[in-house]
Design an enzyme around this catalytic site. Structure first.
Site, PDB file in Angstrom:
ATOM      1  CD1 TRP A 144      -1.516   2.543   1.392  1.00 27.23           C
ATOM      2  CD2 TRP A 144      -3.239   1.225   0.888  1.00 27.23           C
ATOM      3  NE1 TRP A 144      -2.613   3.351   1.241  1.00 27.23           N
ATOM      4  CE2 TRP A 144      -3.691   2.570   0.931  1.00 27.23           C
ATOM      5  CE3 TRP A 144      -4.156   0.213   0.598  1.00 27.23           C
ATOM      6  CZ2 TRP A 144      -5.010   2.928   0.697  1.00 27.23           C
ATOM      7  CZ3 TRP A 144      -5.467   0.569   0.364  1.00 27.23           C
ATOM      8  CH2 TRP A 144      -5.893   1.903   0.417  1.00 27.23           C
ATOM      9  CD  GLU A 217       3.905  -0.960   2.884  1.00 25.57           C
ATOM     10  OE1 GLU A 217       3.285  -0.634   3.931  1.00 25.57           O
ATOM     11  OE2 GLU A 217       3.443  -1.746   2.038  1.00 25.57           O
ATOM     12  CG  ASP A 250       5.830   3.949   1.916  1.00 29.71           C
ATOM     13  OD1 ASP A 250       5.865   4.694   2.919  1.00 29.71           O
ATOM     14  OD2 ASP A 250       4.768   3.702   1.298  1.00 29.71           O
ATOM     15  CD  GLN A 253       0.923   2.080   8.388  1.00 27.69           C
ATOM     16  OE1 GLN A 253       0.742   1.318   9.326  1.00 27.69           O
ATOM     17  NE2 GLN A 253       0.155   2.065   7.313  1.00 27.69           N
ATOM     18  CE  LYS A 279      -0.426   5.709   6.995  1.00 29.04           C
ATOM     19  NZ  LYS A 279      -1.796   6.196   7.122  1.00 29.04           N
ATOM     20  NE  ARG A 413      -3.466  -1.860   9.266  1.00 30.65           N
ATOM     21  CZ  ARG A 413      -3.439  -0.785   8.483  1.00 30.65           C
ATOM     22  NH1 ARG A 413      -2.305  -0.422   7.917  1.00 30.65           N
ATOM     23  NH2 ARG A 413      -4.524  -0.071   8.283  1.00 30.65           N
TER      24      ARG A 413
END
Length: 443
Positions: A144, A217, A250, A253, A279, A413
């Site tokens: 994502w 990620e 990336d 998070q 974020k 999560r």
């Protein structure tokens, strides 16, 4: 016709009627709670309920909600300098670029400040294509990276069907998931090296010879909190180097202390060519960054790199980013995430010992995943079970996020603020324990 105004809030019934009548639904159903305010690790509803937030908002509020220093920064900055013409600079922007690159290995020393994760990935992809002179992008099949064109084209976990063709030249490679391995060694263990070799054999077969970058990620979040094994990213970077590709990580998070180190890539001893942050950088406010080397920035500049947006280098959120760095550094929140993450992990393992439906626990620091299955042997999943546990958690005062993708069980999560206390984590673990028990009893 002028919009009507009112000084009193609408009734609950009218609120939901207005929501149904006037909001575009942008992804699933809305949580059926009216959130009135938030503070620290908790949300407070209009009808007086207190809900523990185990997702830090949208995985972003790493300092909790309404952190007093963030509040003070916003109040001060908005009263003096909030927004500028995009070609103008202010001290908060330059200060943040300097300080942010100072937290990273030496080659990463140039920063572009933007707003969202999608925007930062869009800029990174655009830069990689310009610098390499190529256009093909490789990403994980459970990725994502955002909902704008190039970022969405590199996103495979959801949202691909019904929108027409994505950007040309996007390829997916399988996720190295040790719990559900695609390739196994003779002893049954996950053979990720063979999987990676196979993946790039397929990439080479499909490529037109224009491989620009690999965007991934370090820990896949929307993909189900999947952490590739140690050694994987070094091997992936080698595959990129062999093909003249840039490696883009990336860390929307995982960046800024959540995993127990400032950046998740530190575990693997690799340094990306381009790093994207979002974020966590704004601790809940819209702030993102693209960080790269002086060499890549110079090449991009000479080729006419263009990413001139309305809110590039805005001083208001840059000031917030500086405060985030202040708090992370002063309070040693990387160390705190490590110790609290160990506490959280032990609690999840205790839950797994009591409930057969817990198939796997994974993640790092204060980014944890708990996968539900209805059979540990076959790892068979159940959408119904995940939905029941999620609903029951909310009823008991805990907000949880569950990822449900084809071929996987429901994966919670868990990403509480780095400022959470052990008591708050214990409260959340207790609610989750009871919710699983109640949901299983109802099956």
């Amino acid at each position: 016709m002028a919009a009507s105004t009112t000084t009193t809030p609408p009734s609950t019934e009218n609120f939901w009627a207005d929501a149904r009548n006037h909001l575009v639904r942008y992804g699933g159903e809305f949580t059926h709670e009216i959130i009135d305010r938030a503070e620290g690790s908790f949300l407070f509803t209009a009808d007086g309920r207190k809900i523990l937030d185990f997702t830090s908002g949208q995985m972003s509020a790493i300092l909790g909600h309404s952190h007093p220093e963030i509040v003070a920064t916003v109040q001060r900055q908005v009263a003096t300098l909030d927004h500028l013409y995009s070609g103008m600079l202010s001290r908060p922007v330059v200060d943040l670029a300097r300080r942010l690159t100072g937290t990273l290995p030496a080659p990463l020393e140039k920063a572009l400040l933007l707003t969202t994760g999608a925007e930062s990935n869009e800029a990174a992809i655009r830069m990689a294509k310009l610098v390499t002179g190529k256009h093909e992008i490789v990403s994980f099949a459970r990725s994502w990276h955002g909902m704008t064109q190039a970022a969405a084209s590199a996103t495979y976990s959801a949202g691909r069907k019904g929108y027409g063709p994505g950007a040309p030249g996007n390829f997916a490679i399988p996720v190295p998931n040790a719990y559900r391995p695609d390739f196994t060694a003779a002893d049954g263990s996950h053979d990720w090296r063979r999987q990676l070799d196979f993946a790039f054999d397929l990439i080479d077969a499909q490529s037109t010879g224009s491989l620009a970058a690999c965007l991934v990620e370090p820990i896949l979040s929307s993909g189900g909190i999947i952490e590739p094994p140690v050694g994987y990213f070094a091997a992936l970077q080698a595959k990129c180097r062999e093909r003249g590709m840039l490696l883009i990580l990336d860390e929307a998070q995982t960046g800024l202390c959540r995993t127990g180190t400032w950046y998740a890539f530190e575990r693997d001893g690799v340094v990306p060519d381009i790093l994207t942050l979002s974020k966590t950088l704004g601790a809940g406010l819209p702030l993102a960054a693209v960080i790269t080397t002086a060499e890549i920035e110079q090449e991009a500049y000479e080729r006419g790199f263009l990413f001139f947006t309305t809110h590039v280098a805005d001083p208001l959120v840059a000031a917030v980013g500086n405060t985030v760095l202040d708090v992370l550094t002063r309070d040693r929140l990387d160390e705190r995430a490590l110790s609290l993450g160990a506490f959280l992990r032990r609690g999840l393992e205790d839950i797994a010992a009591r409930h057969e439906v817990v198939g796997d626990i994974r993640g790092r620091g204060l980014l944890a995943g708990l996968e539900l299955v209805v059979d540990r042997e076959t790892k068979r999943s159940s959408d119904e079970l995940g939905a029941r546990v999620t609903r029951r958690c909310l009823e008991l005062g805990l907000h949880m996020n569950i990822v449900q993708l084809a071929g996987m069980g429901g994966v919670f999560r868990i990403a509480p603020p780095l400022t959470a206390t052990e008591d708050e984590l214990a409260l959340g673990l207790g609610i989750l324990d009871k919710a699983i028990g109640d949901a299983c009893a109802g099956l």
